[in-house]
Write an enzyme that holds these catalytic residues in place. Sequence first.
Site, mmCIF file in Angstrom:
data_model
loop_
_atom_site.group_PDB
_atom_site.id
_atom_site.type_symbol
_atom_site.label_atom_id
_atom_site.label_comp_id
_atom_site.label_asym_id
_atom_site.label_seq_id
_atom_site.Cartn_x
_atom_site.Cartn_y
_atom_site.Cartn_z
ATOM 1 N N SER A 72 3.722 -2.783 -2.842
ATOM 2 C CA SER A 72 3.817 -3.214 -4.274
ATOM 3 C C SER A 72 4.682 -2.350 -5.178
ATOM 4 C CB SER A 72 2.344 -3.432 -5.051
ATOM 5 O OG SER A 72 1.709 -4.196 -4.550
ATOM 6 N N HIS A 107 3.024 1.314 -4.675
ATOM 7 C CA HIS A 107 1.776 1.550 -4.140
ATOM 8 C C HIS A 107 1.476 0.892 -2.905
ATOM 9 C CE1 HIS A 107 -2.602 2.142 -4.626
ATOM 10 N NE2 HIS A 107 -2.784 0.892 -3.884
ATOM 11 N N ASP A 138 -3.196 1.450 -11.412
ATOM 12 C CA ASP A 138 -2.533 0.521 -10.615
ATOM 13 C C ASP A 138 -2.761 -0.984 -10.810
ATOM 14 O OD1 ASP A 138 -1.461 2.509 -8.932
ATOM 15 O OD2 ASP A 138 -3.058 2.592 -7.713
ATOM 16 N N ASN A 173 5.755 2.448 -10.502
ATOM 17 C CA ASN A 173 4.959 3.007 -9.662
ATOM 18 C C ASN A 173 5.069 2.169 -8.304
ATOM 19 O OD1 ASN A 173 3.068 4.874 -8.311
ATOM 20 N ND2 ASN A 173 1.448 3.340 -9.149
HETATM 21 C C1 GAR Z 1 3.552 6.156 -0.622
HETATM 22 O O1 GAR Z 1 3.016 5.232 0.010
HETATM 23 C C2 GAR Z 1 2.862 5.647 -2.317
HETATM 24 O O2 GAR Z 1 3.097 4.244 -2.576
HETATM 25 C C3 GAR Z 1 1.775 6.359 -2.207
HETATM 26 O O3 GAR Z 1 1.706 7.597 -1.610
HETATM 27 C C4 GAR Z 1 2.746 7.600 -0.742
HETATM 28 C C5 GAR Z 1 3.642 8.651 -0.914
HETATM 29 O O4 GAR Z 1 4.499 8.673 0.326
HETATM 30 N N1 GAR Z 1 1.256 6.395 -3.613
HETATM 31 C C6 GAR Z 1 -0.162 6.053 -3.902
HETATM 32 O O5 GAR Z 1 -0.993 5.958 -2.973
HETATM 33 C C7 GAR Z 1 -0.354 5.810 -5.360
HETATM 34 N N2 GAR Z 1 -1.438 5.300 -5.693
HETATM 35 P P1 GAR Z 1 5.885 9.683 0.027
HETATM 36 O O6 GAR Z 1 5.557 10.954 -0.696
HETATM 37 O O7 GAR Z 1 6.228 9.842 1.680
HETATM 38 O O8 GAR Z 1 6.964 8.940 -0.784
#
Ligand code: GAR
Length: 195
Positions: free
Chosen positions: A135, A108, A144, A106
């Site tokens: 991360s 984050h 997480d 994952n």
């Molecule tokens: C990313 O920053 C990812 O790390 C976060 O959502 C965004 C998705 O962006 N995920 C979380 O917060 C999970 N807890 P994207 O759809 O443009 O790749």
Amino acid sequence: MLSLVVLISGGGSNLRALLDASQDAEFPARVVAVGADRDADGFAHAEEYGIPTFSVAMSNFADRDAWAAELLAQVRAWNADLVVLSGFMKLLPPDFVAALSPNLINTHPAYLPEFPGAHGVRDALAAGVTETGASVIVVDNGVDSGPIIAQERIPVEPGDTEASLHERIKPVERRLLIQAILDIANSAIDLKELT
Ligand code: GAR
């Protein structure tokens, strides 16, 4: 060659970076399918690359376990070496995690264990910290909380909004994710050893 299933919920910018990286014949991983819990905007990136997509909406199921069982069946149908949660915003129950662990990672947008959960960027801003981070972790049964594969600090600038900070975090996330996948493919990182 490492085969990947990528799960998204939103725009899929990390997915896009992975798909772009896969264009390089030397990159040792390929996305074989992209799944989501909705009709995600990020499917457009997969479609552009001719990669199959699947969507399993929680609202079509009686409960989270039934939803996750179907999602797992769809993921497993691709027989992938690694499943990447890349902006996938639903919690996955223990059966799902156990079925794929440790080959479930994952990304984050915070320096875990700081600011876990769905609003990592917002929570860092609200806490008034001067630096946050990005991360890549192995998924476990917590939120997480799994073993850290890679992470990097990113400063919070005066006047940052959630959007501006997230836009500075995302390129770092992408770089860490791509490097983590390279390292896993080349056996420089052994996910079993981390868990
Ligand atoms: C990313 O920053 C990812 O790390 C976060 O959502 C965004 C998705 O962006 N995920 C979380 O917060 C999970 N807890 P994207 O759809 O443009 O790749």
